[in-house]
Design an enzyme around this catalytic site. Structure first.
Site, PDB file in Angstrom:
ATOM      1  N   HIS A   6      60.781  63.266  20.813  1.00  0.00           N
ATOM      2  CA  HIS A   6      59.734  62.244  20.883  1.00  0.00           C
ATOM      3  C   HIS A   6      60.286  60.823  20.936  1.00  0.00           C
ATOM      4  O   HIS A   6      59.532  59.862  21.091  1.00  0.00           O
ATOM      5  CB  HIS A   6      58.813  62.339  19.659  1.00  0.00           C
ATOM      6  CG  HIS A   6      59.455  61.866  18.387  1.00  0.00           C
ATOM      7  ND1 HIS A   6      60.233  62.681  17.619  1.00  0.00           N
ATOM      8  CD2 HIS A   6      59.450  60.662  17.760  1.00  0.00           C
ATOM      9  CE1 HIS A   6      60.671  62.013  16.557  1.00  0.00           C
ATOM     10  NE2 HIS A   6      60.214  60.779  16.621  1.00  0.00           N
TER      11      HIS A   6
HETATM   12  C1  UD1 Z   1      57.102  56.500  15.141  1.00  0.00           C
HETATM   13  C2  UD1 Z   1      58.355  55.756  14.691  1.00  0.00           C
HETATM   14  C3  UD1 Z   1      59.554  56.678  14.784  1.00  0.00           C
HETATM   15  C4  UD1 Z   1      59.315  57.986  14.036  1.00  0.00           C
HETATM   16  C5  UD1 Z   1      57.993  58.615  14.466  1.00  0.00           C
HETATM   17  C6  UD1 Z   1      57.710  59.778  13.571  1.00  0.00           C
HETATM   18  C7  UD1 Z   1      58.283  53.357  15.171  1.00  0.00           C
HETATM   19  C8  UD1 Z   1      58.853  52.258  15.999  1.00  0.00           C
HETATM   20  N1  UD1 Z   1      58.615  54.590  15.534  1.00  0.00           N
HETATM   21  O1  UD1 Z   1      57.281  56.839  16.496  1.00  0.00           O
HETATM   22  O2  UD1 Z   1      60.676  56.047  14.204  1.00  0.00           O
HETATM   23  O3  UD1 Z   1      60.353  58.865  14.330  1.00  0.00           O
HETATM   24  O4  UD1 Z   1      56.932  57.664  14.338  1.00  0.00           O
HETATM   25  O5  UD1 Z   1      56.888  60.721  14.161  1.00  0.00           O
HETATM   26  O6  UD1 Z   1      57.583  53.082  14.230  1.00  0.00           O
HETATM   27  N2  UD1 Z   1      50.077  58.960  19.084  1.00  0.00           N
HETATM   28  C9  UD1 Z   1      48.933  59.719  19.055  1.00  0.00           C
HETATM   29  N3  UD1 Z   1      48.394  60.061  17.844  1.00  0.00           N
HETATM   30  C10 UD1 Z   1      48.960  59.674  16.670  1.00  0.00           C
HETATM   31  C11 UD1 Z   1      50.117  58.900  16.714  1.00  0.00           C
HETATM   32  C12 UD1 Z   1      50.677  58.535  17.919  1.00  0.00           C
HETATM   33  O7  UD1 Z   1      48.388  60.090  20.091  1.00  0.00           O
HETATM   34  O8  UD1 Z   1      48.428  60.049  15.601  1.00  0.00           O
HETATM   35  C13 UD1 Z   1      50.686  58.637  20.401  1.00  0.00           C
HETATM   36  C14 UD1 Z   1      50.118  57.390  21.070  1.00  0.00           C
HETATM   37  O9  UD1 Z   1      50.150  57.623  22.448  1.00  0.00           O
HETATM   38  C15 UD1 Z   1      51.167  56.353  20.708  1.00  0.00           C
HETATM   39  C16 UD1 Z   1      52.455  57.154  20.712  1.00  0.00           C
HETATM   40  O10 UD1 Z   1      52.082  58.429  20.222  1.00  0.00           O
HETATM   41  O11 UD1 Z   1      51.200  55.282  21.607  1.00  0.00           O
HETATM   42  C17 UD1 Z   1      53.573  56.573  19.874  1.00  0.00           C
HETATM   43  O12 UD1 Z   1      53.144  56.392  18.523  1.00  0.00           O
HETATM   44  P1  UD1 Z   1      53.881  55.318  17.592  1.00  0.00           P
HETATM   45  O13 UD1 Z   1      53.311  55.391  16.230  1.00  0.00           O
HETATM   46  O14 UD1 Z   1      53.897  53.993  18.247  1.00  0.00           O
HETATM   47  O15 UD1 Z   1      55.392  55.772  17.599  1.00  0.00           O
HETATM   48  P2  UD1 Z   1      56.047  57.209  17.394  1.00  0.00           P
HETATM   49  O16 UD1 Z   1      56.614  57.638  18.694  1.00  0.00           O
HETATM   50  O17 UD1 Z   1      55.095  58.096  16.708  1.00  0.00           O
HETATM   51  N1  UDP Z   2      57.626  67.788  11.273  1.00  0.00           N
HETATM   52  C1  UDP Z   2      56.429  68.458  11.000  1.00  0.00           C
HETATM   53  N2  UDP Z   2      55.721  68.957  12.052  1.00  0.00           N
HETATM   54  C2  UDP Z   2      56.143  68.849  13.342  1.00  0.00           C
HETATM   55  C3  UDP Z   2      57.362  68.160  13.598  1.00  0.00           C
HETATM   56  C4  UDP Z   2      58.064  67.627  12.538  1.00  0.00           C
HETATM   57  O1  UDP Z   2      56.040  68.587   9.844  1.00  0.00           O
HETATM   58  O2  UDP Z   2      55.431  69.339  14.243  1.00  0.00           O
HETATM   59  C5  UDP Z   2      58.377  67.228  10.145  1.00  0.00           C
HETATM   60  C6  UDP Z   2      59.850  67.559  10.127  1.00  0.00           C
HETATM   61  O3  UDP Z   2      60.086  68.813   9.512  1.00  0.00           O
HETATM   62  C7  UDP Z   2      60.425  66.413   9.330  1.00  0.00           C
HETATM   63  C8  UDP Z   2      59.559  65.248   9.769  1.00  0.00           C
HETATM   64  O4  UDP Z   2      58.336  65.824  10.254  1.00  0.00           O
HETATM   65  O5  UDP Z   2      60.248  66.605   7.946  1.00  0.00           O
HETATM   66  C9  UDP Z   2      60.251  64.503  10.861  1.00  0.00           C
HETATM   67  O6  UDP Z   2      59.379  63.672  11.473  1.00  0.00           O
HETATM   68  P1  UDP Z   2      59.590  63.067  12.921  1.00  0.00           P
HETATM   69  O7  UDP Z   2      60.469  63.948  13.727  1.00  0.00           O
HETATM   70  O8  UDP Z   2      58.240  62.781  13.432  1.00  0.00           O
HETATM   71  O9  UDP Z   2      60.270  61.672  12.603  1.00  0.00           O
HETATM   72  P2  UDP Z   2      61.750  61.171  12.327  1.00  0.00           P
HETATM   73  O10 UDP Z   2      62.363  61.999  11.263  1.00  0.00           O
HETATM   74  O11 UDP Z   2      62.481  61.260  13.618  1.00  0.00           O
HETATM   75  O12 UDP Z   2      61.557  59.756  11.948  1.00  0.00           O
END
Ligand code: UD1
Ligand code: UDP
Length: 359
Positions: A205
């Site tokens: 992601h």
């Molecule tokens: C964010 C964090 C990343 C973390 C991740 C965990 C930042 C800069 N990045 O990335 O470090 O690893 O969360 O999962 O803060 N969206 C949905 N529904 C949701 C949330 C997001 O549809 O509930 C979609 C939207 O299209 C959105 C995109 O995901 O634009 C990105 O979401 P965003 O919260 O900006 O960043 P993540 O990629 O989730």
């Molecule tokens: N995770 C989860 N469901 C999923 C994918 C990830 O519960 O479908 C958990 C995973 O086991 C870990 C955390 O979410 O504990 C990691 O989150 P993510 O990969 O979104 O973010 P990052 O660690 O890269 O910031």
């Protein structure tokens, strides 16, 4: 002792689950603020329900947007909330998301002493938004809670030595607590049409991998070299980009909706291999004795690489092929603490902002 905890993204809910429990045990009053950065039920509510995290005092409803939109909206709404509900003895933040950065800036200027869980991690790649967020947060934090000795060294390199503590990793606490529950409640073949050892688990992601059509296509093409079925709980960011760029997922990939933490631990337990660009999943694979291939150019979790359980391949197909043949030679070593990070953090917070480093 009044603590304002700010969370907003999936991994922060998991970390907060164990720390919130420890804070309650330590007799601290916690006010939980959800920024609303993640809002789908499968990215947010499921964690609160499954891990019995107290309902947030407020959801700031920030949602998705550009970095500036997310950070700015969180700052404005959080500042108003703290003005109304404060004073607090601490603002507590986790990791490196835009929610973390926004809360850091609000805390620094109100001011409220700031405590940072998962401090000191560095990828040394400032093109990564999370790296910028971490650098600012660690610089402004009163207490930095480090999951590894390497994180303490990283901070020392930047001249940050006051208020720095080795606590261990709260995600290890969470895994120790919840993995036995996960195994019982969610046998792997209840989640996917495979048994233990029959599939590879993938998460993908990170902006660098999914935000550009050519790179995303290349990542999908690379999966051709993986000789087993791949289970992919798909993050909504990846789903949105695949749709927008009209990039197809190879047939061997079994796409599922994002899963709960317990389901994820069970999937990790049964996987023969993990492919990931997630931070947390690299360590969970290590603790689950599952070899990991990291689909990024670098990692913050260097201990897992040194131990031979994590191979960093980025988008390089040849490296991926070689990594698929790699077998770890020694069992995982105890890194990232003893599983009591949350209790250590609660004790440090209770002592108050004046407590100095214990490194
Ligand atoms: C964010 C964090 C990343 C973390 C991740 C965990 C930042 C800069 N990045 O990335 O470090 O690893 O969360 O999962 O803060 N969206 C949905 N529904 C949701 C949330 C997001 O549809 O509930 C979609 C939207 O299209 C959105 C995109 O995901 O634009 C990105 O979401 P965003 O919260 O900006 O960043 P993540 O990629 O989730
Ligand atoms: N995770 C989860 N469901 C999923 C994918 C990830 O519960 O479908 C958990 C995973 O086991 C870990 C955390 O979410 O504990 C990691 O989150 P993510 O990969 O979104 O973010 P990052 O660690 O890269 O910031």
């Amino acid at each position: 002792m009044r603590i304002c905890t700010v969370v907003g993204a999936r991994p922060q809910f998991i970390k907060a689950a164990v720390v919130s429990a420890a804070l309650r045990e330590a007799g601290c009053a916690e006010t939980l603020v959800h920024t609303g950065q993640h809002y789908d039920a499968g990215m947010s509510a499921v964690f609160f329900e499954e891990l019995s995290i107290p309902a947030p005092a407020v959801n700031l409803g920030v949602g998705s947007g550009t970095h500036a939109q997310q950070t700015g909206a969180t700052m404005t709404r959080l500042e108003a909330f703290v003005d109304e509900e404060g004073p607090f003895d601490w603002m507590l933040v986790y990791g490196d998301t835009n929610s973390t950065l926004a809360a850091t800036l609000v805390a620094a200027k109100l001011p409220v002493p700031l405590a940072h869980v998962e401090a000191g991690l560095r990828s040394f790649n400032r093109a990564m938004p999370e790296e910028v967020n971490r650098i600012v947060t660690d610089r402004l934090a009163t207490h930095c809670y480090c999951p590894s000795p390497a994180a303490i060294d990283n901070l020392a390199e930047e001249g940050i030595t006051d208020g720095v503590f080795f606590t261990g990793d709260v995600m290890y606490d969470a895994l120790l607590r919840y993995q036995p529950v996960a195994r019982k409640r969610y046998p792997v073949d209840n989640i996917v049409p495979y048994g233990a050892g029959e599939y590879v688990l993938m998460t993908l992601h990170r902006a660098e991998n999914v935000d550009h059509p050519d790179r995303l296509q290349h990542m999908m093409d690379n999966l051709e070299v993986v000789p087993w079925p791949i289970v992919w709980p798909q993050h909504p960011r990846a789903k949105a980009r695949l749709d927008a760029f009209d990039v197809a997922v190879p047939e061997r990939v079994h796409v599922i909706e994002p899963v709960s933490y317990l389901e994820m631990l069970s999937l990790l337990d049964g996987a023969r291999l993990v492919l990931t660009d997630s931070g947390g999943v690299q360590k969970e694979a290590y603790w689950s004795r599952c070899p990991c291939i990291t689909l990024r150019s670098e990692t913050e979790w260097v201990e897992t690489v040194k131990a031979g359980w994590n191979t960093v391949v980025g988008a390089d197909r040849e490296k991926l092929v070689q990594a698929l043949e790699h077998v770890p030679e020694t069992p995982p070593q105890p890194h990232y603490g003893d599983g009591d990070a949350a209790a250590t953090i609660a004790a440090l917070l209770r002592r108050g902002p004046t407590s100095s480093s214990s490194t």
